[in-house]
Design a protein around this motif. Structure first.
Motif, PDB file in Angstrom:
ATOM      1  N   LEU A  76       0.829  -1.200   0.000  1.00 40.12           N
ATOM      2  CA  LEU A  76       0.000   0.000   0.000  1.00 40.12           C
ATOM      3  C   LEU A  76       0.865   1.252   0.000  1.00 40.12           C
ATOM      4  O   LEU A  76       1.849   1.340   0.752  1.00 40.12           O
ATOM      5  CB  LEU A  76      -0.910   0.024   1.230  1.00 40.12           C
ATOM      6  CG  LEU A  76      -1.950  -1.091   1.340  1.00 40.12           C
ATOM      7  CD1 LEU A  76      -2.611  -1.055   2.711  1.00 40.12           C
ATOM      8  CD2 LEU A  76      -2.995  -0.958   0.246  1.00 40.12           C
ATOM      9  N   THR A  77       0.493   2.222  -0.825  1.00 38.22           N
ATOM     10  CA  THR A  77       1.163   3.501  -0.813  1.00 38.22           C
ATOM     11  C   THR A  77       0.666   4.327   0.383  1.00 38.22           C
ATOM     12  O   THR A  77      -0.322   3.977   1.040  1.00 38.22           O
ATOM     13  CB  THR A  77       0.877   4.281  -2.102  1.00 38.22           C
ATOM     14  OG1 THR A  77      -0.527   4.548  -2.179  1.00 38.22           O
ATOM     15  CG2 THR A  77       1.309   3.488  -3.328  1.00 38.22           C
ATOM     16  N   HIS A  78       1.326   5.433   0.627  1.00 37.51           N
ATOM     17  CA  HIS A  78       0.908   6.296   1.733  1.00 37.51           C
ATOM     18  C   HIS A  78      -0.472   6.911   1.494  1.00 37.51           C
ATOM     19  O   HIS A  78      -1.287   6.955   2.428  1.00 37.51           O
ATOM     20  CB  HIS A  78       1.980   7.366   1.980  1.00 37.51           C
ATOM     21  CG  HIS A  78       3.256   6.795   2.505  1.00 37.51           C
ATOM     22  ND1 HIS A  78       3.435   6.452   3.832  1.00 37.51           N
ATOM     23  CD2 HIS A  78       4.417   6.461   1.882  1.00 37.51           C
ATOM     24  CE1 HIS A  78       4.646   5.951   4.011  1.00 37.51           C
ATOM     25  NE2 HIS A  78       5.254   5.945   2.833  1.00 37.51           N
ATOM     26  N   GLU A  97      -0.629  -7.418  11.414  1.00 34.62           N
ATOM     27  CA  GLU A  97      -1.045  -7.398  10.015  1.00 34.62           C
ATOM     28  C   GLU A  97      -0.507  -6.181   9.270  1.00 34.62           C
ATOM     29  O   GLU A  97      -0.712  -6.062   8.056  1.00 34.62           O
ATOM     30  CB  GLU A  97      -2.570  -7.419   9.921  1.00 34.62           C
ATOM     31  CG  GLU A  97      -3.192  -8.719  10.429  1.00 34.62           C
ATOM     32  CD  GLU A  97      -4.704  -8.682  10.468  1.00 34.62           C
ATOM     33  OE1 GLU A  97      -5.327  -9.765  10.342  1.00 34.62           O
ATOM     34  OE2 GLU A  97      -5.284  -7.582  10.644  1.00 34.62           O
ATOM     35  N   ILE A  98       0.175  -5.289   9.958  1.00 34.22           N
ATOM     36  CA  ILE A  98       0.682  -4.060   9.337  1.00 34.22           C
ATOM     37  C   ILE A  98       2.200  -4.107   9.309  1.00 34.22           C
ATOM     38  O   ILE A  98       2.866  -4.070  10.349  1.00 34.22           O
ATOM     39  CB  ILE A  98       0.216  -2.810  10.101  1.00 34.22           C
ATOM     40  CG1 ILE A  98      -1.315  -2.778  10.197  1.00 34.22           C
ATOM     41  CG2 ILE A  98       0.736  -1.548   9.444  1.00 34.22           C
ATOM     42  CD1 ILE A  98      -1.848  -1.640  11.059  1.00 34.22           C
ATOM     43  N   GLY A  99       2.752  -4.211   8.105  1.00 37.77           N
ATOM     44  CA  GLY A  99       4.199  -4.218   7.949  1.00 37.77           C
ATOM     45  C   GLY A  99       4.662  -2.988   7.191  1.00 37.77           C
ATOM     46  O   GLY A  99       3.920  -2.403   6.406  1.00 37.77           O
ATOM     47  N   ARG A 100       5.910  -2.601   7.426  1.00 38.09           N
ATOM     48  CA  ARG A 100       6.501  -1.455   6.733  1.00 38.09           C
ATOM     49  C   ARG A 100       7.505  -1.932   5.693  1.00 38.09           C
ATOM     50  O   ARG A 100       8.297  -2.839   5.955  1.00 38.09           O
ATOM     51  CB  ARG A 100       7.207  -0.525   7.714  1.00 38.09           C
ATOM     52  CG  ARG A 100       6.282   0.212   8.658  1.00 38.09           C
ATOM     53  CD  ARG A 100       7.040   1.305   9.394  1.00 38.09           C
ATOM     54  NE  ARG A 100       6.158   2.012  10.311  1.00 38.09           N
ATOM     55  CZ  ARG A 100       6.301   3.284  10.635  1.00 38.09           C
ATOM     56  NH1 ARG A 100       7.292   3.988  10.115  1.00 38.09           N
ATOM     57  NH2 ARG A 100       5.469   3.857  11.488  1.00 38.09           N
ATOM     58  N   LEU A 101       7.453  -1.290   4.536  1.00 38.06           N
ATOM     59  CA  LEU A 101       8.456  -1.516   3.498  1.00 38.06           C
ATOM     60  C   LEU A 101       9.444  -0.358   3.570  1.00 38.06           C
ATOM     61  O   LEU A 101       9.142   0.771   3.176  1.00 38.06           O
ATOM     62  CB  LEU A 101       7.795  -1.570   2.119  1.00 38.06           C
ATOM     63  CG  LEU A 101       6.813  -2.729   1.889  1.00 38.06           C
ATOM     64  CD1 LEU A 101       6.111  -2.565   0.554  1.00 38.06           C
ATOM     65  CD2 LEU A 101       7.547  -4.062   1.945  1.00 38.06           C
ATOM     66  N   HIS A 102      10.637  -0.630   4.097  1.00 32.80           N
ATOM     67  CA  HIS A 102      11.614   0.437   4.294  1.00 32.80           C
ATOM     68  C   HIS A 102      12.407   0.754   3.028  1.00 32.80           C
ATOM     69  O   HIS A 102      12.798   1.901   2.810  1.00 32.80           O
ATOM     70  CB  HIS A 102      12.569   0.055   5.424  1.00 32.80           C
ATOM     71  CG  HIS A 102      11.914   0.037   6.772  1.00 32.80           C
ATOM     72  ND1 HIS A 102      11.590   1.195   7.454  1.00 32.80           N
ATOM     73  CD2 HIS A 102      11.496  -0.990   7.558  1.00 32.80           C
ATOM     74  CE1 HIS A 102      11.015   0.880   8.613  1.00 32.80           C
ATOM     75  NE2 HIS A 102      10.939  -0.434   8.697  1.00 32.80           N
ATOM     76  N   ALA A 103      12.639  -0.245   2.213  1.00 37.03           N
ATOM     77  CA  ALA A 103      13.453  -0.056   1.009  1.00 37.03           C
ATOM     78  C   ALA A 103      13.142  -1.177   0.034  1.00 37.03           C
ATOM     79  O   ALA A 103      12.426  -2.126   0.363  1.00 37.03           O
ATOM     80  CB  ALA A 103      14.941  -0.042   1.363  1.00 37.03           C
ATOM     81  N   LEU A 130       8.972   3.323   2.326  1.00 36.28           N
ATOM     82  CA  LEU A 130       8.329   3.333   1.022  1.00 36.28           C
ATOM     83  C   LEU A 130       6.817   3.167   1.113  1.00 36.28           C
ATOM     84  O   LEU A 130       6.072   3.757   0.333  1.00 36.28           O
ATOM     85  CB  LEU A 130       8.902   2.219   0.143  1.00 36.28           C
ATOM     86  CG  LEU A 130      10.361   2.359  -0.289  1.00 36.28           C
ATOM     87  CD1 LEU A 130      10.785   1.146  -1.112  1.00 36.28           C
ATOM     88  CD2 LEU A 130      10.577   3.638  -1.097  1.00 36.28           C
ATOM     89  N   GLY A 131       6.369   2.351   2.033  1.00 33.07           N
ATOM     90  CA  GLY A 131       4.932   2.090   2.124  1.00 33.07           C
ATOM     91  C   GLY A 131       4.656   1.013   3.138  1.00 33.07           C
ATOM     92  O   GLY A 131       5.453   0.765   4.047  1.00 33.07           O
ATOM     93  N   TRP A 132       3.532   0.355   2.954  1.00 29.69           N
ATOM     94  CA  TRP A 132       3.054  -0.628   3.913  1.00 29.69           C
ATOM     95  C   TRP A 132       2.748  -1.930   3.192  1.00 29.69           C
ATOM     96  O   TRP A 132       2.531  -1.950   1.986  1.00 29.69           O
ATOM     97  CB  TRP A 132       1.772  -0.132   4.598  1.00 29.69           C
ATOM     98  CG  TRP A 132       1.863   1.243   5.162  1.00 29.69           C
ATOM     99  CD1 TRP A 132       1.593   2.423   4.512  1.00 29.69           C
ATOM    100  CD2 TRP A 132       2.267   1.598   6.477  1.00 29.69           C
ATOM    101  NE1 TRP A 132       1.789   3.487   5.353  1.00 29.69           N
ATOM    102  CE2 TRP A 132       2.199   3.016   6.580  1.00 29.69           C
ATOM    103  CE3 TRP A 132       2.658   0.870   7.607  1.00 29.69           C
ATOM    104  CZ2 TRP A 132       2.521   3.699   7.734  1.00 29.69           C
ATOM    105  CZ3 TRP A 132       2.971   1.557   8.767  1.00 29.69           C
ATOM    106  CH2 TRP A 132       2.910   2.953   8.820  1.00 29.69           C
ATOM    107  N   ILE A 133       2.703  -3.010   3.951  1.00 30.21           N
ATOM    108  CA  ILE A 133       2.289  -4.296   3.390  1.00 30.21           C
ATOM    109  C   ILE A 133       1.299  -4.945   4.353  1.00 30.21           C
ATOM    110  O   ILE A 133       1.547  -5.029   5.565  1.00 30.21           O
ATOM    111  CB  ILE A 133       3.500  -5.208   3.111  1.00 30.21           C
ATOM    112  CG1 ILE A 133       3.046  -6.470   2.377  1.00 30.21           C
ATOM    113  CG2 ILE A 133       4.284  -5.536   4.373  1.00 30.21           C
ATOM    114  CD1 ILE A 133       4.167  -7.212   1.687  1.00 30.21           C
ATOM    115  N   VAL A 134       0.146  -5.356   3.797  1.00 28.07           N
ATOM    116  CA  VAL A 134      -0.965  -5.873   4.593  1.00 28.07           C
ATOM    117  C   VAL A 134      -1.540  -7.099   3.893  1.00 28.07           C
ATOM    118  O   VAL A 134      -1.682  -7.102   2.666  1.00 28.07           O
ATOM    119  CB  VAL A 134      -2.069  -4.795   4.761  1.00 28.07           C
ATOM    120  CG1 VAL A 134      -3.262  -5.348   5.533  1.00 28.07           C
ATOM    121  CG2 VAL A 134      -1.509  -3.556   5.459  1.00 28.07           C
TER     122      VAL A 134
END
Length: 449
Positions: A76-78, A97-103, A130-134
């Protein structure tokens, strides 16, 4: 966040009238076919804006309320996360269930064989990741939970659409029980007592949000172009021995494409987890699915160069055919397309659901504009000007660019190999190119719409 009380809106087993009065020409403001996260998010968005929406979905209520894991993890984008917060569904996601994509890193050929393209968010210019992963099933569950608790949203689950049509005065829909039975009972006076006639609904606007293979789109007379890549995507979760650093990896191999997406640790054991996405020929995918779990994990571990240590399969492997779809138009007289029914994206650039949520925002704004100016919600010119046109200009370069990337990076002939190496080298050397790519991944790049 704890679950909310029992749904306050109508469901297939608890029918209630919408805001429209009995005998009125319209049952609601907007009919939505498709109770996936895009269709339900639109219903909630419209209700928050003061409209009424009825969602017709083939799956039963229980499957919508508690969808089974399907292996898919959604980047997911911001702006997409902001939309979900506005709707209230983000707040219902569980912490794990909420992960962060750092790079992100893009590899051409064997991992480690050449320097990858490294993409990093710059905290000085916005969010530091960069965004999120769900998980997809979590997005589905929370979208349903919010829709079920939102006044103005009516959900008719377990119904299959038999007919849709648009007339001068209304969009019309007829639906039957999805299980094939005829005992639907009476509802709002438009079904026989013995259930032998379909439920009939009317509204100023009908929205098709029922997948990239939308039958509603076809009934509306809107064609679509499809690209069958002749490949299959295998998705699954894997546990790995070494902790990751929040970096997503896209590894373009000459036979198989491998994506490794970082996930939050296992909530029960704390073990590191990742999502694995293997894209390959359909015959090769069948062979991979037939492998014992340990052998499948060993192949993934080897293709990734053992960077995460020993890997082990968690749960099931899921396979999906790879077909991209582009509708010839996104709206018409009293109708509009949303989500995959409008644009079904290849997942490699992770734009699919983000485009769906962007469509939710645009279509809601278009209908608010119609109400503000006293226009008909189903006016074709208004829908084209304020929804379909801007959404088309936003989606078209993403769709074509994604397909071009897929063609380039799945062609193992010598010339395409040289070309893609040149593309990656150029992107590594020129900071503006990297910034543009990062902007697209984050959703912060200027939109053509």
């Amino acid at each position: 966040m704890p679950e909310m009380p029992a749904p306050a809106s109508a469901t297939a087993t608890d029918p209630q009238p919408t805001r429209a009065l009995a005998g009125a020409s319209h049952d609601c403001d907007v009919l939505i076919v498709g109770g996936g996260p895009a269709g339900l998010s639109l219903a909630v968005s419209l209700a928050q804006a003061g409209f009424t929406a009825t969602v017709v979905e083939r799956q039963p209520e229980a499957s919508l309320a508690a969808p089974a894991p399907d292996g898919r993890e959604i980047a997911l984008t911001h702006p997409s996360a902001d939309t979900l917060r506005r709707l209230g569904s983000w707040q219902r996601l569980l912490p794990h269930e909420i992960g962060r994509l750092h790079a992100a890193q893009v590899h051409d050929g064997p991992v480690g064989g050449a320097p990858p393209l490294r993409l990093q968010a710059q905290a000085a210019h916005g969010p530091g990741h960069l965004g999120w992963i769900v998980p997809n099933h979590a997005l589905r569950r929370t979208a349903h939970a919010v829709a079920a608790a939102t006044p103005g949203v009516r959900l008719l689950a377990g119904r299959q659409v038999a007919r849709v049509a648009v007339t001068a005065g209304a969009a019309e829909l007829e639906c039957l029980p999805a299980d094939g039975t005829q005992g639907a009972g009476t509802e709002d006076g438009n079904v026989d007592v013995d259930g032998t006639r379909p439920l009939r609904l009317r509204a100023p606007l009908l929205v098709a949000a029922d997948s990239r293979f939308s039958t509603t789109r076809r009934q509306l007379g809107i064609g679509a172009s499809s690209t069958d890549f002749g490949r299959t995507v295998i998705v699954c979760r894997m546990r790995h021995a070494q902790a990751g650093d929040g970096t997503a990896h896209e590894c373009f191999g000459y036979e198989r494409t491998l994506a490794i997406l970082p996930l939050p640790p296992d909530p029960d054991t704390g073990a590191p987890l990742c999502s694995v996405v293997v894209t390959t020929r359909t015959d090769d995918a069948a062979a991979l699915l037939a492998l014992p779990p340990a052998e499948f994990a060993a192949q993934v571990q080897a293709q990734f160069g053992g960077r995460l240590g020993a890997m082990r399969l968690v749960g099931e492997r899921h396979a999906y055919p790879l077909v991209a779809v582009w509708a010839h138009r996104f709206s018409g007289h009293r109708c509009a397309l949303l989500g995959d029914a409008a644009v079904g994206m290849h997942p490699v650039t992770a734009h699919g659901y983000n485009l769906g949520l962007a469509g939710v925002e645009r279509l809601t704004d278009a209908l608010v504009q119609a109400r503000r100016t006293g226009r008909d919600l189903g006016d074709a010119d208004l829908l084209q000007r304020h929804y379909a046109g801007p959404h088309h200009r936003h989606a078209w370069p993403l769709y074509e660019g994604t397909n071009a990337i897929v063609r380039l990076y799945t062609d193992d002939r010598p010339l395409p190999r040289l070309l893609r190496r040149a593309v990656l080298q150029g992107a590594r050397r020129f900071a503006p190119v990297q910034a543009a790519i990062v902007g697209q991944l984050m959703g912060t790049a200027p939109q053509a719409g």
